[in-house]
Design a protein around this motif. Sequence first.
Motif, PDB file in Angstrom:
ATOM      1  N   GLU A  40      43.488  34.761  38.827  1.00  0.00           N
ATOM      2  CA  GLU A  40      44.164  35.806  38.059  1.00  0.00           C
ATOM      3  C   GLU A  40      43.264  36.381  36.966  1.00  0.00           C
ATOM      4  N   CYS A  43      40.546  38.490  38.584  1.00  0.00           N
ATOM      5  CA  CYS A  43      41.076  39.755  39.105  1.00  0.00           C
ATOM      6  C   CYS A  43      41.410  40.742  37.981  1.00  0.00           C
ATOM      7  N   LYS A  44      41.777  40.231  36.828  1.00  0.00           N
ATOM      8  CA  LYS A  44      42.066  41.107  35.687  1.00  0.00           C
ATOM      9  C   LYS A  44      40.818  41.856  35.231  1.00  0.00           C
ATOM     10  N   LYS A  45      39.646  41.342  35.585  1.00  0.00           N
ATOM     11  CA  LYS A  45      38.385  41.967  35.169  1.00  0.00           C
ATOM     12  C   LYS A  45      37.819  42.896  36.246  1.00  0.00           C
ATOM     13  N   THR A  46      38.640  43.228  37.234  1.00  0.00           N
ATOM     14  CA  THR A  46      38.198  44.116  38.316  1.00  0.00           C
ATOM     15  C   THR A  46      38.928  45.447  38.221  1.00  0.00           C
ATOM     16  N   TYR A  49      43.331  45.127  40.328  1.00  0.00           N
ATOM     17  CA  TYR A  49      43.910  43.785  40.236  1.00  0.00           C
ATOM     18  C   TYR A  49      44.672  43.408  41.506  1.00  0.00           C
ATOM     19  N   ASN A  50      45.489  44.319  42.017  1.00  0.00           N
ATOM     20  CA  ASN A  50      46.322  43.999  43.182  1.00  0.00           C
ATOM     21  C   ASN A  50      45.493  43.740  44.431  1.00  0.00           C
ATOM     22  N   CYS A  52      42.415  42.733  44.530  1.00  0.00           N
ATOM     23  CA  CYS A  52      41.720  41.477  44.266  1.00  0.00           C
ATOM     24  C   CYS A  52      42.631  40.279  44.537  1.00  0.00           C
ATOM     25  N   LEU A  53      43.779  40.288  43.923  1.00  0.00           N
ATOM     26  CA  LEU A  53      44.718  39.175  44.051  1.00  0.00           C
ATOM     27  C   LEU A  53      45.156  38.989  45.503  1.00  0.00           C
TER      28      LEU A  53
END
Length: 184
Positions: A40, A43-46, A49-50, A52-53
């Motif tokens: 998580e 992914c917040k740093k991409t 986010y969705n 990525c997750l």
Amino acid sequence: MTNLKPLILFFYLLAIVVMISIPSSHCSRTLLPENEKLIENTCKKTPNYNVCLESLKASPGSSSADVTGLAQIMVKEMKAKANDALKRIQELQRVGASGPKQRRALSSCADKYKAVLIADVPQATEALQKGDPKFAEDGANDAANEATYCETDFSAAGNSPLTKQNNAMHDVAAVTAAIVRLLL
């Protein structure tokens, strides 16, 4: 009834032994909160986010991966997206494109996605294995650019029949580059 007590005790102890001996790798991800948090937070740093997750959680190896492992999973996802795009291109070429501009655009896109598979994915994979994230980031960025260029190829040929595949490839490659950037 007294004869059943030892048998019940035996099964109770057997159940405890079985539960204790199950390797932690067979436990669900909820038992690995630190890895869930790593996914998580990463992914917040991409930029997406969705995507990525969704991509990382779909991979069984992500629950025990470090950031390098997460980047390697995303490179595999890039490869899968490039293969999906090539399959779609081949389908469109088989049924016949509508006009010479569309055929040229499809051919150009096929070359771009082949470049992703022949150059960008292996470059990123090897760079991550060797601990050289800069070259892995370059490979991921190149893959994102190829998808963008493919979409642009259709501007003169009309609507792109590959928008879905191009967007998917671009998003996965951009996420990959962002994860790899965390290793720099």
